[in-house]
Scaffold this motif. Structure first.
Motif: not given
Length: 189
Positions: A40-63
């Motif tokens: 129904l929706a595919i969202d970029h979530i987690g820290s990699t979805s926030v411009p300027g935020l340090a994160a683990k280099n792992c893309i999180d997606a929410q379906v």
């Protein structure tokens, strides 16, 4: 717990990478191809979805889906994703209530990702979107959260320990996020 091929040198929190949104778009296209209108929706979530935020280099997606089902597992596994088997990757607690979810890892050798399947109208799906939108909107919170994660990763490089220590801090962050949501009349998109 990571699959054996995902084990590395420990937790590394890196500076924001402007390539992350494009990498998410590639992942989202794969998920849409696998799930079609069940997503129904595919969202970029987690820290990699926030411009300027340090994160683990792992893309999180929410379906976001209407309901979790074995069919969804079959569809994603036939597309190369691996359903994470641990109990904490099948349920989570949000606001004191337990909700079902499913988490998938990428195929062996692919880019580090976590794909979270959640029922669209459940609070745990809202939680992921609020986390993202709050940190996008509040530069002070974003900077503080990134600095906290970087210090934590330097002190606690074991992924399981890192997650256990980060969890209570996330609750504190989300208290501020809920206050922000009320003040701004935020609703999930």
């Amino acid at each position: 717990m990571p699959f054996p091929d995902e084990l590395g040198a420990g937790v590394a929190v890196v500076g924001y990478n402007p390539d992350w949104p494009g990498e998410f778009e590639h992942l989202a296209a794969r998920l849409h191809a696998a799930l079609g209108d069940r997503a129904l929706a595919i969202d970029h979530i987690g820290s990699t979805s926030v411009p300027g935020l340090a994160a683990k280099n792992c893309i999180d997606a929410q379906v976001r889906v209407a309901a979790l089902s074995p069919e969804l597992i079959d569809l994603l596994e036939s597309s190369g994703f691996r359903c994470r088997p641990e109990p904490w990757n099948h349920t989570e607690v949000t606001n004191g209530q337990q909700y079902e979810k499913l988490v998938f890892a990428p195929a062996v050798g692919e880019r580090a990702t976590n794909v979270h399947l959640r029922v669209t109208d459940q609070p745990n799906a809202r939680f992921a979107l609020l986390f993202r939108d709050y940190l996008r909107a509040d530069p002070t919170a974003r900077t503080a959260w990134g600095a906290f994660k970087q210090r934590l990763a330097q002190s606690v490089p074991d992924l399981a320990d890192y997650g256990q220590i980060k969890a209570p801090a996330t609750k504190i962050l989300m208290t501020s996020a809920e206050h922000w949501a009320t003040q701004t009349n935020w609703t999930p998109t």
